[in-house]
Design a protein around this motif. Structure first.
Motif, PDB file in Angstrom:
ATOM      1  N   CYS A  60       0.812  -1.216   0.000  1.00  0.00           N
ATOM      2  CA  CYS A  60       0.000   0.000   0.000  1.00  0.00           C
ATOM      3  C   CYS A  60       0.850   1.274   0.000  1.00  0.00           C
ATOM      4  O   CYS A  60       0.359   2.358   0.328  1.00  0.00           O
ATOM      5  N   ASP A 122      -0.916   4.325   2.233  1.00  0.00           N
ATOM      6  CA  ASP A 122      -2.297   4.150   2.672  1.00  0.00           C
ATOM      7  C   ASP A 122      -2.341   3.093   3.774  1.00  0.00           C
ATOM      8  O   ASP A 122      -2.181   1.897   3.509  1.00  0.00           O
ATOM      9  N   TRP A 222      -9.183  -3.828  -1.854  1.00  0.00           N
ATOM     10  CA  TRP A 222      -7.980  -3.133  -2.283  1.00  0.00           C
ATOM     11  C   TRP A 222      -7.172  -4.021  -3.224  1.00  0.00           C
ATOM     12  O   TRP A 222      -6.823  -5.157  -2.894  1.00  0.00           O
TER      13      TRP A 222
END
Length: 250
Positions: A60, A122, A222
Protein backbone atom coordinates in the motif's frame (compact mmCIF):
# COMPACT_ATOMS: atom_id res chain seq x y z
CA UNK A 1 18.29 18.68 56.80
CA UNK A 2 15.17 20.18 55.22
CA UNK A 3 17.16 21.26 52.14
CA UNK A 4 18.64 17.78 51.78
CA UNK A 5 15.16 16.26 52.03
CA UNK A 6 13.90 18.60 49.32
CA UNK A 7 16.81 17.65 47.04
CA UNK A 8 16.10 13.94 47.58
CA UNK A 9 12.41 14.46 46.82
CA UNK A 10 13.28 16.34 43.61
CA UNK A 11 15.78 13.73 42.42
CA UNK A 12 14.51 11.57 39.53
CA UNK A 13 13.50 8.00 40.30
CA UNK A 14 16.15 5.44 39.37
CA UNK A 15 15.75 3.93 35.91
CA UNK A 16 14.00 0.54 35.98
CA UNK A 17 16.22 -2.47 35.48
CA UNK A 18 15.22 -5.00 32.83
CA UNK A 19 14.13 -8.49 33.81
CA UNK A 20 16.42 -11.08 32.24
CA UNK A 21 14.38 -14.03 30.97
CA UNK A 22 17.04 -16.20 29.38
CA UNK A 23 20.66 -16.19 28.31
CA UNK A 24 21.13 -18.32 25.21
CA UNK A 25 24.85 -19.09 25.35
CA UNK A 26 24.78 -21.12 22.13
CA UNK A 27 23.59 -18.18 20.02
CA UNK A 28 24.99 -15.45 22.31
CA UNK A 29 21.60 -13.79 22.85
CA UNK A 30 20.06 -12.40 26.03
CA UNK A 31 16.27 -12.20 26.26
CA UNK A 32 14.94 -9.55 28.61
CA UNK A 33 12.20 -6.98 29.07
CA UNK A 34 12.49 -3.63 27.32
CA UNK A 35 13.03 -0.52 29.46
CA UNK A 36 12.74 3.18 28.55
CA UNK A 37 16.47 3.56 27.98
CA UNK A 38 16.18 1.04 25.11
CA UNK A 39 13.79 3.15 23.03
CA UNK A 40 16.32 5.09 20.94
CA UNK A 41 18.21 1.95 19.92
CA UNK A 42 15.10 -0.21 19.50
CA UNK A 43 13.13 2.20 17.30
CA UNK A 44 15.06 1.71 14.03
CA UNK A 45 15.22 -2.06 14.59
CA UNK A 46 11.45 -2.40 14.98
CA UNK A 47 10.56 0.11 12.29
CA UNK A 48 12.86 -1.45 9.70
CA UNK A 49 11.65 -4.97 10.51
CA UNK A 50 8.05 -3.75 10.28
CA UNK A 51 8.76 -2.03 6.98
CA UNK A 52 10.53 -5.04 5.46
CA UNK A 53 8.19 -7.75 6.70
CA UNK A 54 4.66 -6.32 6.82
CA UNK A 55 2.91 -7.40 3.60
CA UNK A 56 -0.16 -5.15 3.77
CA UNK A 57 1.61 -1.85 4.34
CA UNK A 58 4.21 -3.02 1.83
CA UNK A 59 1.65 -3.29 -0.95
CA UNK A 60 0.00 0.00 0.00
CA UNK A 61 2.98 2.30 -0.51
CA UNK A 62 3.86 2.82 3.16
CA UNK A 63 7.46 3.99 3.44
CA UNK A 64 10.21 3.47 5.99
CA UNK A 65 9.52 7.03 7.12
CA UNK A 66 5.93 6.01 7.79
CA UNK A 67 6.99 2.99 9.80
CA UNK A 68 9.43 5.02 11.87
CA UNK A 69 6.75 7.60 12.67
CA UNK A 70 4.10 4.98 13.42
CA UNK A 71 6.35 2.88 15.66
CA UNK A 72 7.65 5.95 17.50
CA UNK A 73 4.12 6.72 18.73
CA UNK A 74 3.82 3.36 20.48
CA UNK A 75 7.32 2.37 21.53
CA UNK A 76 7.89 4.77 24.49
CA UNK A 77 4.68 3.83 26.26
CA UNK A 78 5.33 0.13 25.67
CA UNK A 79 8.76 0.55 27.23
CA UNK A 80 7.16 2.30 30.22
CA UNK A 81 4.59 -0.49 30.55
CA UNK A 82 7.34 -3.12 30.65
CA UNK A 83 5.62 -5.95 28.78
CA UNK A 84 7.83 -5.98 25.67
CA UNK A 85 10.54 -8.62 25.26
CA UNK A 86 13.76 -7.87 23.40
CA UNK A 87 16.65 -9.99 22.19
CA UNK A 88 20.07 -8.45 22.82
CA UNK A 89 23.47 -9.53 21.54
CA UNK A 90 25.30 -10.88 24.59
CA UNK A 91 28.64 -9.47 23.44
CA UNK A 92 27.79 -6.05 21.99
CA UNK A 93 24.52 -5.21 23.74
CA UNK A 94 22.91 -4.41 20.37
CA UNK A 95 19.17 -5.01 20.11
CA UNK A 96 18.58 -7.80 17.61
CA UNK A 97 14.80 -7.86 17.72
CA UNK A 98 11.80 -8.01 19.96
CA UNK A 99 8.12 -8.65 20.43
CA UNK A 100 6.32 -5.39 21.10
CA UNK A 101 3.52 -6.11 23.56
CA UNK A 102 1.04 -4.15 25.64
CA UNK A 103 -2.00 -4.46 27.84
CA UNK A 104 -5.06 -4.32 25.57
CA UNK A 105 -6.61 -1.77 27.95
CA UNK A 106 -4.10 0.84 26.74
CA UNK A 107 -5.68 3.51 24.53
CA UNK A 108 -4.14 4.57 21.24
CA UNK A 109 -1.47 7.26 21.75
CA UNK A 110 -2.23 10.83 20.70
CA UNK A 111 -1.23 11.73 17.18
CA UNK A 112 -2.53 8.67 15.33
CA UNK A 113 -5.08 10.63 13.29
CA UNK A 114 -2.50 13.28 12.38
CA UNK A 115 -0.07 10.56 11.34
CA UNK A 116 -2.63 8.90 9.06
CA UNK A 117 -3.39 12.22 7.38
CA UNK A 118 0.29 12.89 6.65
CA UNK A 119 1.57 9.37 5.88
CA UNK A 120 3.16 8.62 2.52
CA UNK A 121 1.24 5.38 2.08
CA UNK A 122 -2.30 4.15 2.67
CA UNK A 123 -2.64 2.63 6.15
CA UNK A 124 -6.42 2.18 5.87
CA UNK A 125 -6.37 -1.46 4.64
CA UNK A 126 -4.21 -2.87 7.42
CA UNK A 127 -6.03 -0.90 10.13
CA UNK A 128 -9.46 -1.85 8.78
CA UNK A 129 -8.65 -5.55 8.81
CA UNK A 130 -7.12 -5.34 12.29
CA UNK A 131 -10.30 -3.62 13.50
CA UNK A 132 -12.38 -6.43 11.97
CA UNK A 133 -10.37 -9.08 13.80
CA UNK A 134 -10.45 -7.15 17.06
CA UNK A 135 -14.24 -6.85 16.78
CA UNK A 136 -14.42 -10.63 16.51
CA UNK A 137 -12.04 -10.96 19.46
CA UNK A 138 -14.35 -8.71 21.46
CA UNK A 139 -17.39 -10.79 20.56
CA UNK A 140 -15.70 -14.06 21.50
CA UNK A 141 -14.28 -12.91 24.85
CA UNK A 142 -16.80 -10.18 25.81
CA UNK A 143 -14.19 -7.41 25.57
CA UNK A 144 -15.53 -3.83 25.32
CA UNK A 145 -14.77 -2.03 22.07
CA UNK A 146 -13.54 1.10 23.87
CA UNK A 147 -10.11 0.75 25.47
CA UNK A 148 -11.21 2.91 28.41
CA UNK A 149 -13.86 0.32 29.28
CA UNK A 150 -11.51 -2.67 29.22
CA UNK A 151 -10.15 -4.17 32.42
CA UNK A 152 -6.36 -3.94 32.73
CA UNK A 153 -4.52 -7.20 33.25
CA UNK A 154 -7.00 -9.29 31.28
CA UNK A 155 -5.91 -9.38 27.64
CA UNK A 156 -2.31 -9.19 26.42
CA UNK A 157 -1.74 -7.73 22.95
CA UNK A 158 1.15 -9.29 21.04
CA UNK A 159 1.56 -6.23 18.86
CA UNK A 160 4.53 -6.71 16.55
CA UNK A 161 7.35 -9.24 16.18
CA UNK A 162 10.52 -8.13 14.44
CA UNK A 163 14.10 -9.35 14.06
CA UNK A 164 16.97 -7.37 12.53
CA UNK A 165 19.05 -8.96 9.74
CA UNK A 166 21.95 -9.38 12.18
CA UNK A 167 19.78 -11.53 14.41
CA UNK A 168 18.43 -13.94 11.82
CA UNK A 169 19.34 -17.61 11.86
CA UNK A 170 19.64 -17.66 15.66
CA UNK A 171 16.11 -18.83 16.52
CA UNK A 172 15.23 -15.41 17.90
CA UNK A 173 11.67 -15.03 16.60
CA UNK A 174 10.52 -18.31 18.12
CA UNK A 175 12.17 -17.56 21.46
CA UNK A 176 10.74 -14.05 21.58
CA UNK A 177 7.26 -15.45 21.03
CA UNK A 178 7.65 -18.11 23.72
CA UNK A 179 8.98 -15.57 26.22
CA UNK A 180 6.25 -13.01 25.47
CA UNK A 181 3.48 -15.54 26.05
CA UNK A 182 5.18 -16.93 29.16
CA UNK A 183 5.44 -13.37 30.50
CA UNK A 184 1.72 -12.80 29.90
CA UNK A 185 0.87 -16.07 31.65
CA UNK A 186 3.08 -15.21 34.63
CA UNK A 187 1.38 -11.81 34.90
CA UNK A 188 -2.02 -13.50 35.12
CA UNK A 189 -3.51 -12.46 31.78
CA UNK A 190 -6.52 -14.44 30.55
CA UNK A 191 -5.45 -14.35 26.90
CA UNK A 192 -2.56 -13.31 24.70
CA UNK A 193 -3.49 -12.49 21.12
CA UNK A 194 -1.94 -11.34 17.86
CA UNK A 195 -3.23 -10.20 14.50
CA UNK A 196 -0.76 -12.02 12.26
CA UNK A 197 -0.55 -10.13 8.97
CA UNK A 198 2.03 -12.43 7.36
CA UNK A 199 2.47 -16.17 6.96
CA UNK A 200 5.73 -16.29 8.96
CA UNK A 201 4.28 -14.79 12.15
CA UNK A 202 1.15 -16.97 11.91
CA UNK A 203 3.38 -20.04 11.58
CA UNK A 204 5.42 -19.08 14.65
CA UNK A 205 2.34 -18.30 16.76
CA UNK A 206 0.60 -21.57 15.95
CA UNK A 207 2.89 -23.39 18.40
CA UNK A 208 1.34 -21.37 21.23
CA UNK A 209 -2.05 -20.12 20.06
CA UNK A 210 -5.15 -21.15 18.12
CA UNK A 211 -6.43 -19.40 15.00
CA UNK A 212 -9.87 -18.10 15.99
CA UNK A 213 -10.61 -15.75 13.09
CA UNK A 214 -9.28 -15.01 9.62
CA UNK A 215 -9.57 -12.25 7.03
CA UNK A 216 -9.01 -13.44 3.46
CA UNK A 217 -6.76 -11.05 1.55
CA UNK A 218 -8.13 -12.28 -1.77
CA UNK A 219 -11.63 -11.06 -0.91
CA UNK A 220 -10.67 -7.49 0.02
CA UNK A 221 -11.59 -4.34 -1.96
CA UNK A 222 -7.98 -3.13 -2.28
CA UNK A 223 -6.19 -4.32 -5.42
CA UNK A 224 -2.76 -4.58 -3.83
CA UNK A 225 -4.13 -6.57 -0.90
CA UNK A 226 -5.94 -8.96 -3.25
CA UNK A 227 -2.57 -9.78 -4.83
CA UNK A 228 -1.02 -10.96 -1.55
CA UNK A 229 -2.13 -14.64 -1.70
CA UNK A 230 -0.03 -15.09 -4.83
CA UNK A 231 2.94 -13.84 -2.77
CA UNK A 232 2.40 -16.41 -0.02
CA UNK A 233 0.13 -14.48 2.35
CA UNK A 234 -3.38 -15.94 2.43
CA UNK A 235 -4.83 -13.51 4.93
CA UNK A 236 -4.70 -11.93 8.37
CA UNK A 237 -5.10 -14.40 11.23
CA UNK A 238 -6.28 -13.72 14.76
CA UNK A 239 -4.22 -16.04 16.96
CA UNK A 240 -5.24 -16.42 20.61
CA UNK A 241 -3.56 -18.23 23.48
CA UNK A 242 -5.94 -18.88 26.39
CA UNK A 243 -3.75 -18.63 29.48
CA UNK A 244 -6.13 -19.36 32.35
CA UNK A 245 -8.17 -22.47 33.03
CA UNK A 246 -11.81 -22.16 32.01
CA UNK A 247 -13.88 -20.41 34.65
CA UNK A 248 -10.94 -18.89 36.54
CA UNK A 249 -10.94 -15.24 37.55
CA UNK A 250 -7.93 -12.94 37.43
Amino acid sequence: VAAEAEEEAAAPAPAPAPTVLETDTTHRVVYRTMVPSDVAAALPVFAEAFYAGEPVTGCCGCTLRDHLAFTSMFLPRMADEGNTVVAVDAETGAILGGFLCEDYAAADPPGVEAFLAQADGDWAPVLAMIEELEARLGERYAIPAAAAERRAGEHFHLWMLGVAPAGRGRGIAKKLTAHAIAWARAKGYATAFAECTGSASAHILQAHAARVAHVDYGAQPWEGVRALPAKGHAGMALMVAELRPAGSVG
